[in-house]
Design a protein around this motif. Structure first.
Motif, PDB file in Angstrom:
ATOM      1  N   TRP A 101      34.385  14.068   9.686  1.00  0.00           N
ATOM      2  CA  TRP A 101      35.654  13.644  10.073  1.00  0.00           C
ATOM      3  C   TRP A 101      36.555  13.546   9.143  1.00  0.00           C
ATOM      4  CZ3 TRP A 101      37.361  13.306  15.201  1.00  0.00           C
ATOM      5  CH2 TRP A 101      36.391  12.914  16.214  1.00  0.00           C
ATOM      6  N   LEU A 148      45.325  19.109  16.219  1.00  0.00           N
ATOM      7  CA  LEU A 148      44.575  18.804  17.208  1.00  0.00           C
ATOM      8  C   LEU A 148      43.254  19.424  17.504  1.00  0.00           C
ATOM      9  CD1 LEU A 148      47.510  17.742  19.538  1.00  0.00           C
ATOM     10  CD2 LEU A 148      45.926  16.079  18.122  1.00  0.00           C
ATOM     11  N   THR A 152      39.439  17.785  17.098  1.00  0.00           N
ATOM     12  CA  THR A 152      38.642  17.739  18.283  1.00  0.00           C
ATOM     13  C   THR A 152      37.672  18.932  17.914  1.00  0.00           C
ATOM     14  OG1 THR A 152      40.121  19.091  19.494  1.00  0.00           O
ATOM     15  CG2 THR A 152      40.490  16.794  19.617  1.00  0.00           C
ATOM     16  N   ASN A 153      37.212  19.315  17.033  1.00  0.00           N
ATOM     17  CA  ASN A 153      36.211  20.397  16.828  1.00  0.00           C
ATOM     18  C   ASN A 153      34.883  20.217  17.546  1.00  0.00           C
ATOM     19  OD1 ASN A 153      35.417  22.883  15.882  1.00  0.00           O
ATOM     20  ND2 ASN A 153      34.020  21.757  14.766  1.00  0.00           N
ATOM     21  N   MET A 155      34.087  18.660  19.883  1.00  0.00           N
ATOM     22  CA  MET A 155      34.013  18.528  21.441  1.00  0.00           C
ATOM     23  C   MET A 155      34.060  20.036  22.017  1.00  0.00           C
ATOM     24  SD  MET A 155      37.035  15.940  22.313  1.00  0.00           S
ATOM     25  CE  MET A 155      37.028  16.119  24.101  1.00  0.00           C
ATOM     26  N   HIS A 156      34.544  21.045  21.165  1.00  0.00           N
ATOM     27  CA  HIS A 156      34.325  22.558  21.535  1.00  0.00           C
ATOM     28  C   HIS A 156      33.837  23.383  20.550  1.00  0.00           C
ATOM     29  CE1 HIS A 156      37.951  22.515  19.201  1.00  0.00           C
ATOM     30  NE2 HIS A 156      38.603  21.694  19.840  1.00  0.00           N
TER      31      HIS A 156
END
Length: 548
Positions: A101, A148, A152-153, A155-156
Protein backbone atom coordinates in the motif's frame (compact mmCIF):
# COMPACT_ATOMS: atom_id res chain seq x y z
CA UNK A 1 27.81 42.87 -4.18
CA UNK A 2 30.42 40.51 -2.68
CA UNK A 3 28.09 39.80 0.24
CA UNK A 4 25.33 38.74 -2.12
CA UNK A 5 27.64 36.44 -4.08
CA UNK A 6 28.96 34.95 -0.85
CA UNK A 7 25.40 34.35 0.33
CA UNK A 8 24.52 32.58 -2.94
CA UNK A 9 27.65 30.45 -2.74
CA UNK A 10 27.00 29.55 0.89
CA UNK A 11 23.44 28.47 0.07
CA UNK A 12 24.69 26.30 -2.79
CA UNK A 13 27.39 24.86 -0.53
CA UNK A 14 24.89 23.94 2.19
CA UNK A 15 22.62 22.26 -0.36
CA UNK A 16 25.56 20.30 -1.81
CA UNK A 17 26.70 19.23 1.68
CA UNK A 18 23.19 18.00 2.51
CA UNK A 19 22.96 15.96 -0.70
CA UNK A 20 26.50 14.56 -0.28
CA UNK A 21 25.71 13.63 3.32
CA UNK A 22 22.60 11.75 2.20
CA UNK A 23 24.63 9.96 -0.52
CA UNK A 24 27.28 9.04 2.04
CA UNK A 25 24.63 7.64 4.38
CA UNK A 26 23.24 5.58 1.51
CA UNK A 27 26.69 4.16 0.77
CA UNK A 28 27.20 3.27 4.41
CA UNK A 29 23.74 1.73 4.46
CA UNK A 30 24.61 -0.42 1.44
CA UNK A 31 27.72 -1.79 3.17
CA UNK A 32 26.44 -2.15 6.75
CA UNK A 33 23.54 -4.57 7.14
CA UNK A 34 23.66 -4.63 10.87
CA UNK A 35 21.82 -2.88 13.64
CA UNK A 36 22.21 0.62 12.15
CA UNK A 37 20.32 -0.14 8.91
CA UNK A 38 17.06 1.24 10.23
CA UNK A 39 18.69 4.32 11.73
CA UNK A 40 20.60 5.06 8.53
CA UNK A 41 17.43 4.71 6.44
CA UNK A 42 15.55 7.10 8.70
CA UNK A 43 18.51 9.52 8.76
CA UNK A 44 18.78 9.62 4.96
CA UNK A 45 15.05 10.12 4.52
CA UNK A 46 15.05 12.83 7.19
CA UNK A 47 17.89 14.67 5.42
CA UNK A 48 15.91 14.81 2.19
CA UNK A 49 12.65 15.69 3.89
CA UNK A 50 14.28 18.62 5.69
CA UNK A 51 16.04 19.60 2.44
CA UNK A 52 12.75 19.63 0.50
CA UNK A 53 11.02 21.59 3.29
CA UNK A 54 13.75 24.23 3.40
CA UNK A 55 13.74 24.52 -0.39
CA UNK A 56 9.95 24.90 -0.45
CA UNK A 57 10.04 27.70 2.14
CA UNK A 58 12.92 29.41 0.35
CA UNK A 59 11.24 29.24 -3.07
CA UNK A 60 7.97 30.49 -1.64
CA UNK A 61 9.69 33.56 -0.18
CA UNK A 62 11.55 34.31 -3.40
CA UNK A 63 8.71 33.94 -5.90
CA UNK A 64 6.54 36.98 -6.64
CA UNK A 65 3.61 35.29 -8.40
CA UNK A 66 1.04 34.08 -5.91
CA UNK A 67 -0.11 31.16 -8.04
CA UNK A 68 3.44 29.85 -8.47
CA UNK A 69 3.92 29.99 -4.72
CA UNK A 70 0.99 27.62 -4.27
CA UNK A 71 2.33 25.21 -6.91
CA UNK A 72 5.87 25.19 -5.49
CA UNK A 73 4.57 24.73 -1.96
CA UNK A 74 2.48 21.78 -3.18
CA UNK A 75 5.46 20.24 -4.98
CA UNK A 76 7.64 20.52 -1.86
CA UNK A 77 4.88 18.89 0.22
CA UNK A 78 4.51 16.05 -2.31
CA UNK A 79 8.28 15.44 -2.30
CA UNK A 80 8.29 15.35 1.49
CA UNK A 81 5.35 12.95 1.44
CA UNK A 82 7.07 10.79 -1.15
CA UNK A 83 10.26 10.55 0.91
CA UNK A 84 8.32 9.88 4.11
CA UNK A 85 6.31 7.07 2.54
CA UNK A 86 9.42 5.64 0.91
CA UNK A 87 11.35 5.75 4.22
CA UNK A 88 8.50 4.06 6.13
CA UNK A 89 8.20 1.38 3.46
CA UNK A 90 11.89 0.47 3.63
CA UNK A 91 11.72 0.37 7.38
CA UNK A 92 9.04 -2.34 7.22
CA UNK A 93 9.33 -6.01 6.42
CA UNK A 94 8.84 -6.51 2.70
CA UNK A 95 6.43 -9.30 3.37
CA UNK A 96 3.91 -7.02 5.00
CA UNK A 97 0.77 -6.09 3.06
CA UNK A 98 1.22 -2.48 4.25
CA UNK A 99 4.42 -2.27 2.22
CA UNK A 100 2.46 -2.72 -0.99
CA UNK A 101 0.00 0.00 0.00
CA UNK A 102 2.89 2.36 0.68
CA UNK A 103 4.24 1.46 -2.75
CA UNK A 104 0.92 2.44 -4.28
CA UNK A 105 1.14 5.81 -2.50
CA UNK A 106 4.31 6.55 -4.50
CA UNK A 107 2.05 7.33 -7.43
CA UNK A 108 0.43 10.28 -5.69
CA UNK A 109 3.58 12.48 -6.07
CA UNK A 110 4.58 10.66 -9.27
CA UNK A 111 1.32 11.73 -10.94
CA UNK A 112 0.84 15.18 -9.37
CA UNK A 113 4.36 16.61 -9.47
CA UNK A 114 4.55 16.41 -13.32
CA UNK A 115 1.05 17.92 -13.51
CA UNK A 116 2.10 20.83 -11.29
CA UNK A 117 5.15 21.18 -13.57
CA UNK A 118 2.77 21.69 -16.51
CA UNK A 119 0.85 24.36 -14.59
CA UNK A 120 4.10 26.10 -13.65
CA UNK A 121 5.22 26.08 -17.30
CA UNK A 122 1.93 27.70 -18.30
CA UNK A 123 2.39 30.37 -15.59
CA UNK A 124 5.96 31.33 -16.53
CA UNK A 125 6.27 34.91 -17.77
CA UNK A 126 2.84 35.97 -16.52
CA UNK A 127 2.08 38.92 -14.19
CA UNK A 128 2.18 38.49 -10.43
CA UNK A 129 -1.62 38.45 -10.13
CA UNK A 130 -2.11 36.05 -13.05
CA UNK A 131 -4.42 33.04 -12.69
CA UNK A 132 -4.62 30.14 -15.10
CA UNK A 133 -7.83 29.86 -17.10
CA UNK A 134 -10.61 27.70 -15.71
CA UNK A 135 -10.18 24.99 -18.32
CA UNK A 136 -6.81 23.97 -16.85
CA UNK A 137 -8.72 22.46 -13.92
CA UNK A 138 -9.63 19.61 -16.28
CA UNK A 139 -5.98 18.50 -16.17
CA UNK A 140 -6.52 17.37 -12.58
CA UNK A 141 -9.04 14.71 -13.63
CA UNK A 142 -6.60 12.25 -15.36
CA UNK A 143 -4.15 12.41 -12.45
CA UNK A 144 -6.95 11.85 -9.95
CA UNK A 145 -8.46 8.98 -11.97
CA UNK A 146 -5.10 7.25 -12.48
CA UNK A 147 -4.19 7.55 -8.78
CA UNK A 148 -7.54 6.02 -7.82
CA UNK A 149 -6.83 3.26 -10.33
CA UNK A 150 -3.44 2.55 -8.71
CA UNK A 151 -4.61 2.74 -5.09
CA UNK A 152 -7.43 0.27 -5.82
CA UNK A 153 -5.18 -2.12 -7.75
CA UNK A 154 -5.76 -4.99 -5.30
CA UNK A 155 -9.40 -4.97 -6.32
CA UNK A 156 -8.87 -5.26 -10.09
CA UNK A 157 -5.10 -5.63 -10.69
CA UNK A 158 -5.28 -3.49 -13.86
CA UNK A 159 -2.06 -1.68 -12.95
CA UNK A 160 0.01 -4.48 -11.40
CA UNK A 161 -0.95 -8.16 -11.54
CA UNK A 162 0.43 -10.56 -8.93
CA UNK A 163 0.57 -14.37 -8.88
CA UNK A 164 -2.50 -16.03 -7.40
CA UNK A 165 -0.49 -17.67 -4.61
CA UNK A 166 0.96 -14.31 -3.47
CA UNK A 167 -0.66 -13.34 -0.19
CA UNK A 168 1.07 -10.10 0.77
CA UNK A 169 3.92 -8.70 -1.28
CA UNK A 170 5.71 -10.19 -4.24
CA UNK A 171 8.45 -8.89 -6.50
CA UNK A 172 7.33 -11.09 -9.38
CA UNK A 173 4.49 -8.92 -10.66
CA UNK A 174 3.48 -7.92 -14.18
CA UNK A 175 2.39 -4.58 -15.60
CA UNK A 176 -1.21 -4.10 -16.60
CA UNK A 177 -2.84 -1.57 -19.01
CA UNK A 178 -3.36 0.89 -16.14
CA UNK A 179 0.38 1.08 -15.56
CA UNK A 180 1.06 2.01 -19.15
CA UNK A 181 -1.68 4.67 -18.97
CA UNK A 182 0.00 6.04 -15.87
CA UNK A 183 3.44 6.12 -17.49
CA UNK A 184 1.96 7.70 -20.61
CA UNK A 185 0.34 10.46 -18.53
CA UNK A 186 3.60 11.13 -16.66
CA UNK A 187 5.56 11.31 -19.94
CA UNK A 188 2.84 13.48 -21.51
CA UNK A 189 3.00 15.92 -18.60
CA UNK A 190 6.78 16.03 -18.96
CA UNK A 191 6.40 16.82 -22.67
CA UNK A 192 3.76 19.48 -21.94
CA UNK A 193 6.21 21.04 -19.49
CA UNK A 194 9.11 21.09 -21.92
CA UNK A 195 7.23 22.62 -24.89
CA UNK A 196 6.14 25.88 -23.14
CA UNK A 197 9.54 26.01 -21.46
CA UNK A 198 11.28 25.81 -24.82
CA UNK A 199 9.06 28.54 -26.26
CA UNK A 200 9.53 30.88 -23.29
CA UNK A 201 13.27 30.29 -23.13
CA UNK A 202 13.68 32.02 -26.47
CA UNK A 203 14.61 35.68 -26.06
CA UNK A 204 12.11 37.84 -28.04
CA UNK A 205 13.25 39.11 -31.45
CA UNK A 206 16.41 36.99 -31.37
CA UNK A 207 17.60 33.44 -31.97
CA UNK A 208 19.18 33.14 -28.56
CA UNK A 209 17.71 30.45 -26.29
CA UNK A 210 18.30 30.27 -22.54
CA UNK A 211 19.92 26.85 -22.15
CA UNK A 212 20.24 26.68 -18.37
CA UNK A 213 16.76 25.14 -17.72
CA UNK A 214 17.52 22.36 -20.23
CA UNK A 215 20.68 21.22 -18.43
CA UNK A 216 18.78 19.42 -15.63
CA UNK A 217 16.19 18.34 -18.19
CA UNK A 218 18.87 16.69 -20.32
CA UNK A 219 20.35 15.17 -17.17
CA UNK A 220 16.96 13.62 -16.29
CA UNK A 221 16.60 12.11 -19.77
CA UNK A 222 20.16 10.78 -19.63
CA UNK A 223 19.55 9.35 -16.17
CA UNK A 224 16.47 7.44 -17.37
CA UNK A 225 18.38 5.95 -20.30
CA UNK A 226 21.33 4.90 -18.12
CA UNK A 227 18.97 3.50 -15.48
CA UNK A 228 17.17 1.38 -18.07
CA UNK A 229 20.54 0.08 -19.33
CA UNK A 230 21.40 -1.00 -15.75
CA UNK A 231 24.73 0.83 -15.63
CA UNK A 232 26.41 -0.46 -12.45
CA UNK A 233 28.18 2.73 -11.36
CA UNK A 234 24.98 4.75 -11.78
CA UNK A 235 23.09 2.52 -9.39
CA UNK A 236 25.91 2.84 -6.89
CA UNK A 237 26.09 6.65 -7.04
CA UNK A 238 22.45 7.56 -7.81
CA UNK A 239 20.46 4.41 -7.52
CA UNK A 240 17.55 6.10 -5.70
CA UNK A 241 15.38 7.23 -8.63
CA UNK A 242 12.92 8.99 -6.29
CA UNK A 243 15.58 11.31 -4.90
CA UNK A 244 17.22 11.89 -8.28
CA UNK A 245 14.02 12.99 -9.96
CA UNK A 246 13.03 15.23 -7.06
CA UNK A 247 16.43 16.93 -7.11
CA UNK A 248 16.39 17.30 -10.90
CA UNK A 249 12.90 18.81 -10.78
CA UNK A 250 14.11 21.30 -8.15
CA UNK A 251 17.12 22.05 -10.37
CA UNK A 252 14.80 22.83 -13.32
CA UNK A 253 12.75 25.26 -11.24
CA UNK A 254 15.85 26.91 -9.79
CA UNK A 255 17.39 27.31 -13.25
CA UNK A 256 14.19 29.01 -14.44
CA UNK A 257 14.42 31.39 -11.47
CA UNK A 258 18.12 32.02 -12.21
CA UNK A 259 17.34 32.81 -15.88
CA UNK A 260 14.53 35.16 -14.94
CA UNK A 261 11.82 33.03 -16.55
CA UNK A 262 10.20 32.77 -13.13
CA UNK A 263 10.11 36.19 -11.51
CA UNK A 264 11.66 36.33 -8.04
CA UNK A 265 12.50 39.01 -5.53
CA UNK A 266 16.20 38.22 -5.52
CA UNK A 267 19.07 40.33 -6.79
CA UNK A 268 17.79 43.51 -5.20
CA UNK A 269 21.08 44.22 -3.52
CA UNK A 270 22.97 44.09 -6.85
CA UNK A 271 20.35 46.33 -8.41
CA UNK A 272 20.68 48.72 -5.51
CA UNK A 273 24.45 48.86 -5.80
CA UNK A 274 24.56 49.49 -9.55
CA UNK A 275 21.75 52.05 -9.48
CA UNK A 276 22.68 55.37 -11.05
CA UNK A 277 20.91 57.15 -8.20
CA UNK A 278 22.77 57.97 -5.03
CA UNK A 279 20.67 56.12 -2.44
CA UNK A 280 21.06 55.74 1.31
CA UNK A 281 19.07 53.41 3.54
CA UNK A 282 19.01 54.52 7.18
CA UNK A 283 17.41 53.22 10.34
CA UNK A 284 15.41 55.29 12.79
CA UNK A 285 18.61 56.23 14.64
CA UNK A 286 19.88 58.00 11.50
CA UNK A 287 22.57 55.38 10.96
CA UNK A 288 23.40 54.42 7.37
CA UNK A 289 22.56 50.75 6.78
CA UNK A 290 23.33 50.57 3.07
CA UNK A 291 24.64 53.03 0.48
CA UNK A 292 24.77 52.73 -3.31
CA UNK A 293 27.99 53.21 -5.21
CA UNK A 294 27.07 56.75 -6.33
CA UNK A 295 25.82 57.94 -2.94
CA UNK A 296 27.58 61.03 -1.63
CA UNK A 297 28.27 62.00 1.96
CA UNK A 298 25.73 64.22 3.68
CA UNK A 299 25.81 65.66 7.14
CA UNK A 300 23.58 64.15 9.84
CA UNK A 301 21.66 67.43 9.99
CA UNK A 302 20.93 67.27 6.26
CA UNK A 303 19.82 63.66 6.53
CA UNK A 304 17.47 64.48 9.40
CA UNK A 305 16.06 67.56 7.64
CA UNK A 306 15.49 65.56 4.45
CA UNK A 307 13.09 63.30 6.36
CA UNK A 308 10.59 66.15 6.57
CA UNK A 309 11.31 68.13 3.39
CA UNK A 310 13.68 68.06 0.38
CA UNK A 311 17.09 69.57 1.10
CA UNK A 312 19.21 71.36 -1.50
CA UNK A 313 22.82 70.48 -0.77
CA UNK A 314 26.02 71.61 -2.40
CA UNK A 315 26.74 71.22 -6.10
CA UNK A 316 23.02 71.36 -6.89
CA UNK A 317 22.22 68.04 -5.17
CA UNK A 318 18.64 67.63 -3.98
CA UNK A 319 18.23 65.19 -1.08
CA UNK A 320 14.79 63.59 -0.64
CA UNK A 321 13.43 60.83 1.59
CA UNK A 322 10.74 58.18 1.84
CA UNK A 323 9.87 56.28 5.02
CA UNK A 324 10.25 52.50 4.96
CA UNK A 325 9.41 49.84 7.53
CA UNK A 326 12.60 50.11 9.60
CA UNK A 327 13.74 53.64 8.80
CA UNK A 328 14.13 55.94 5.82
CA UNK A 329 15.39 55.79 2.27
CA UNK A 330 17.26 58.87 1.10
CA UNK A 331 18.15 59.52 -2.51
CA UNK A 332 19.94 62.37 -4.19
CA UNK A 333 19.13 63.91 -7.51
CA UNK A 334 21.39 66.12 -9.57
CA UNK A 335 19.36 69.24 -10.27
CA UNK A 336 22.20 71.25 -11.81
CA UNK A 337 20.51 71.20 -15.21
CA UNK A 338 17.25 72.29 -13.61
CA UNK A 339 19.06 75.06 -11.72
CA UNK A 340 20.70 76.26 -14.93
CA UNK A 341 17.35 76.09 -16.66
CA UNK A 342 15.77 78.14 -13.85
CA UNK A 343 18.51 80.75 -14.10
CA UNK A 344 18.04 80.90 -17.85
CA UNK A 345 14.29 81.21 -17.38
CA UNK A 346 14.78 84.03 -14.90
CA UNK A 347 17.04 85.85 -17.34
CA UNK A 348 14.52 85.28 -20.11
CA UNK A 349 11.74 86.53 -17.85
CA UNK A 350 13.70 89.70 -17.07
CA UNK A 351 14.35 90.25 -20.77
CA UNK A 352 10.72 89.58 -21.64
CA UNK A 353 9.55 91.84 -18.82
CA UNK A 354 11.66 94.69 -20.18
CA UNK A 355 10.41 94.03 -23.70
CA UNK A 356 6.84 93.91 -22.44
CA UNK A 357 7.34 97.21 -20.59
CA UNK A 358 8.66 98.87 -23.74
CA UNK A 359 5.90 97.29 -25.80
CA UNK A 360 3.28 98.39 -23.26
CA UNK A 361 4.60 101.95 -23.38
CA UNK A 362 4.52 101.79 -27.17
CA UNK A 363 0.95 100.52 -27.07
CA UNK A 364 -0.08 103.27 -24.65
CA UNK A 365 1.55 105.88 -26.87
CA UNK A 366 -0.20 104.41 -29.90
CA UNK A 367 -3.49 104.46 -27.99
CA UNK A 368 -3.00 108.14 -27.18
CA UNK A 369 -2.11 108.89 -30.79
CA UNK A 370 -5.14 106.96 -32.03
CA UNK A 371 -7.35 108.68 -29.46
CA UNK A 372 -6.07 112.08 -30.61
CA UNK A 373 -6.53 111.08 -34.22
CA UNK A 374 -10.05 109.90 -33.49
CA UNK A 375 -10.79 113.05 -31.55
CA UNK A 376 -9.47 115.17 -34.39
CA UNK A 377 -11.47 113.14 -36.87
CA UNK A 378 -14.66 113.58 -34.85
CA UNK A 379 -13.90 117.28 -34.38
CA UNK A 380 -13.33 117.70 -38.09
CA UNK A 381 -16.51 115.80 -38.81
CA UNK A 382 -18.53 117.94 -36.39
CA UNK A 383 -16.98 121.11 -37.80
CA UNK A 384 -17.79 119.92 -41.30
CA UNK A 385 -21.39 119.00 -40.43
CA UNK A 386 -22.00 122.22 -38.49
CA UNK A 387 -19.99 124.62 -40.67
CA UNK A 388 -23.20 126.30 -41.82
CA UNK A 389 -24.35 126.85 -38.23
CA UNK A 390 -20.96 128.26 -37.24
CA UNK A 391 -21.19 130.71 -40.14
CA UNK A 392 -24.75 131.55 -39.07
CA UNK A 393 -23.58 132.38 -35.54
CA UNK A 394 -20.85 134.65 -36.94
CA UNK A 395 -23.42 136.37 -39.11
CA UNK A 396 -25.81 136.86 -36.19
CA UNK A 397 -22.94 138.10 -34.06
CA UNK A 398 -22.04 140.67 -36.71
CA UNK A 399 -25.66 141.83 -36.81
CA UNK A 400 -25.72 141.97 -33.04
CA UNK A 401 -22.66 144.22 -32.96
CA UNK A 402 -24.19 146.70 -35.44
CA UNK A 403 -27.74 146.58 -34.06
CA UNK A 404 -28.77 149.42 -31.70
CA UNK A 405 -32.37 148.53 -30.97
CA UNK A 406 -32.50 146.46 -27.72
CA UNK A 407 -35.39 144.17 -28.60
CA UNK A 408 -33.70 143.25 -31.86
CA UNK A 409 -30.42 142.66 -30.09
CA UNK A 410 -32.21 140.34 -27.67
CA UNK A 411 -33.70 138.36 -30.53
CA UNK A 412 -30.32 138.06 -32.28
CA UNK A 413 -28.78 136.82 -29.06
CA UNK A 414 -31.56 134.24 -28.64
CA UNK A 415 -30.99 133.12 -32.23
CA UNK A 416 -27.31 132.54 -31.50
CA UNK A 417 -28.21 130.38 -28.44
CA UNK A 418 -30.61 128.35 -30.61
CA UNK A 419 -27.92 127.67 -33.20
CA UNK A 420 -25.34 127.00 -30.46
CA UNK A 421 -27.66 124.47 -28.79
CA UNK A 422 -28.03 122.68 -32.11
CA UNK A 423 -24.24 122.52 -32.60
CA UNK A 424 -23.85 121.02 -29.12
CA UNK A 425 -26.66 118.47 -29.44
CA UNK A 426 -25.94 117.53 -33.02
CA UNK A 427 -22.26 116.95 -32.14
CA UNK A 428 -23.30 114.70 -29.24
CA UNK A 429 -25.67 112.76 -31.49
CA UNK A 430 -22.93 112.47 -34.08
CA UNK A 431 -20.57 110.97 -31.48
CA UNK A 432 -23.23 108.42 -30.53
CA UNK A 433 -23.62 107.43 -34.20
CA UNK A 434 -19.86 106.77 -34.44
CA UNK A 435 -20.04 104.22 -31.61
CA UNK A 436 -23.28 102.44 -32.52
CA UNK A 437 -25.76 102.22 -35.34
CA UNK A 438 -28.76 102.45 -32.97
CA UNK A 439 -29.61 104.52 -29.91
CA UNK A 440 -32.48 105.13 -27.52
CA UNK A 441 -35.08 107.72 -28.60
CA UNK A 442 -34.28 109.59 -25.38
CA UNK A 443 -31.14 110.98 -27.07
CA UNK A 444 -33.30 112.57 -29.80
CA UNK A 445 -35.78 113.80 -27.20
CA UNK A 446 -33.02 115.66 -25.32
CA UNK A 447 -31.98 117.36 -28.59
CA UNK A 448 -35.50 118.71 -29.05
CA UNK A 449 -35.74 119.73 -25.36
CA UNK A 450 -32.64 121.93 -25.48
CA UNK A 451 -33.62 123.51 -28.79
CA UNK A 452 -37.15 124.16 -27.46
CA UNK A 453 -35.85 125.89 -24.31
CA UNK A 454 -33.90 128.35 -26.42
CA UNK A 455 -36.77 128.83 -28.93
CA UNK A 456 -39.07 129.78 -26.09
CA UNK A 457 -36.86 132.87 -25.55
CA UNK A 458 -38.27 134.09 -28.91
CA UNK A 459 -41.82 133.41 -27.71
CA UNK A 460 -42.25 130.19 -29.71
CA UNK A 461 -44.63 127.67 -28.13
CA UNK A 462 -42.93 124.25 -28.32
CA UNK A 463 -44.23 120.79 -27.50
CA UNK A 464 -42.92 117.28 -28.12
CA UNK A 465 -44.76 114.00 -27.64
CA UNK A 466 -42.26 111.23 -28.17
CA UNK A 467 -42.60 107.71 -26.74
CA UNK A 468 -39.99 106.16 -24.45
CA UNK A 469 -38.19 102.84 -24.35
CA UNK A 470 -37.73 102.37 -28.11
CA UNK A 471 -34.55 102.21 -30.17
CA UNK A 472 -34.02 104.09 -33.44
CA UNK A 473 -31.31 104.19 -36.03
CA UNK A 474 -28.85 106.99 -35.33
CA UNK A 475 -28.73 108.00 -38.99
CA UNK A 476 -32.51 108.59 -38.93
CA UNK A 477 -32.21 110.68 -35.78
CA UNK A 478 -29.44 112.80 -37.34
CA UNK A 479 -31.53 113.34 -40.47
CA UNK A 480 -34.63 114.40 -38.48
CA UNK A 481 -32.75 116.76 -36.17
CA UNK A 482 -30.79 118.26 -39.07
CA UNK A 483 -34.03 118.89 -40.97
CA UNK A 484 -35.57 120.41 -37.84
CA UNK A 485 -32.64 122.84 -37.49
CA UNK A 486 -32.69 123.81 -41.16
CA UNK A 487 -36.39 124.71 -40.98
CA UNK A 488 -35.97 126.56 -37.66
CA UNK A 489 -33.06 128.62 -38.96
CA UNK A 490 -35.05 129.56 -42.08
CA UNK A 491 -38.01 131.03 -40.14
CA UNK A 492 -36.38 131.62 -36.79
CA UNK A 493 -37.85 135.07 -36.11
CA UNK A 494 -41.27 134.33 -37.65
CA UNK A 495 -42.11 131.09 -35.83
CA UNK A 496 -45.10 130.96 -33.48
CA UNK A 497 -45.53 127.30 -32.61
CA UNK A 498 -43.69 123.96 -33.00
CA UNK A 499 -45.16 120.52 -32.27
CA UNK A 500 -43.16 117.28 -32.57
CA UNK A 501 -44.98 113.96 -32.17
CA UNK A 502 -44.53 110.30 -33.11
CA UNK A 503 -46.95 107.51 -33.74
CA UNK A 504 -46.57 103.89 -34.69
CA UNK A 505 -47.49 102.62 -38.13
CA UNK A 506 -47.21 98.88 -38.86
CA UNK A 507 -43.50 98.00 -38.53
CA UNK A 508 -42.26 101.61 -38.54
CA UNK A 509 -42.77 104.95 -36.80
CA UNK A 510 -44.01 108.26 -38.22
CA UNK A 511 -42.32 111.35 -36.74
CA UNK A 512 -44.34 114.52 -37.48
CA UNK A 513 -43.02 118.04 -37.07
CA UNK A 514 -45.59 120.88 -37.37
CA UNK A 515 -44.45 124.51 -37.68
CA UNK A 516 -46.75 127.56 -37.41
CA UNK A 517 -44.81 130.32 -39.10
CA UNK A 518 -45.36 133.43 -41.12
CA UNK A 519 -42.64 132.26 -43.52
CA UNK A 520 -43.27 130.02 -46.49
CA UNK A 521 -41.65 126.68 -45.62
CA UNK A 522 -42.75 124.80 -48.72
CA UNK A 523 -39.21 124.96 -50.13
CA UNK A 524 -38.17 122.39 -47.51
CA UNK A 525 -40.77 119.82 -48.52
CA UNK A 526 -38.18 117.58 -50.17
CA UNK A 527 -36.40 117.09 -46.87
CA UNK A 528 -39.32 115.03 -45.49
CA UNK A 529 -40.96 111.79 -46.61
CA UNK A 530 -44.31 113.61 -46.68
CA UNK A 531 -45.30 117.30 -46.61
CA UNK A 532 -48.57 119.18 -46.18
CA UNK A 533 -49.95 122.57 -45.15
CA UNK A 534 -53.12 122.39 -43.10
CA UNK A 535 -54.76 124.96 -40.82
CA UNK A 536 -51.83 127.39 -41.10
CA UNK A 537 -49.39 124.68 -40.03
CA UNK A 538 -46.60 123.32 -42.10
CA UNK A 539 -46.40 119.55 -41.51
CA UNK A 540 -43.28 117.50 -42.23
CA UNK A 541 -43.56 113.69 -41.84
CA UNK A 542 -40.63 111.26 -41.56
CA UNK A 543 -40.84 107.48 -41.68
CA UNK A 544 -38.37 105.93 -39.20
CA UNK A 545 -37.64 102.26 -38.76
CA UNK A 546 -36.84 100.94 -35.30
CA UNK A 547 -33.26 99.96 -34.55
CA UNK A 548 -32.46 96.23 -34.60
Amino acid sequence: MSKTIAKKHSTTLYAALAIMSAIAVRQIEAVDHGLFDLALTVLRGSIYIVFFAIWGLSAQQRLTQMQLRVYVRSIAALMMFWMAVRTIRYCLDSALSLSRWLWYLYYLPMLWIPLLGVLIAFSIGKPDNYHLPAWTALLYLPSLALFLLVITNDMHQLVFSFPAESLDWADDYQYGPGYFLTVFWIVFCGFMTLVPLLVKCRIPRSRIVLLLPFVPTAAAIGYVLLYILHIPWLRVIAGDMTVVFCLLFIAILESCIACGLIQSNTGYEELFMVSSLGILIMDHQNAVCLASADAEEFTPAQRIQAQSQPVLAEHHKLLMSKPISFGYMLWQTDVSEIAEAIEQIEENNATLAERNRIRQETIETQKKILALQERNRITDLINKETAHQIDRIECLLTQYDTETEQNRRRMLLAGMTIVGAYIKRYGNLLLISQRASTADIHDLSRCFDESFRNLEQLGVNCLQQLPTGISLRTQDMLRVYQSFETIVEAGMFELHQIWVQMREKEDAYLLIMEFVSDSDLSSFATMADAFSFEEEAWRFTYQIHPGR
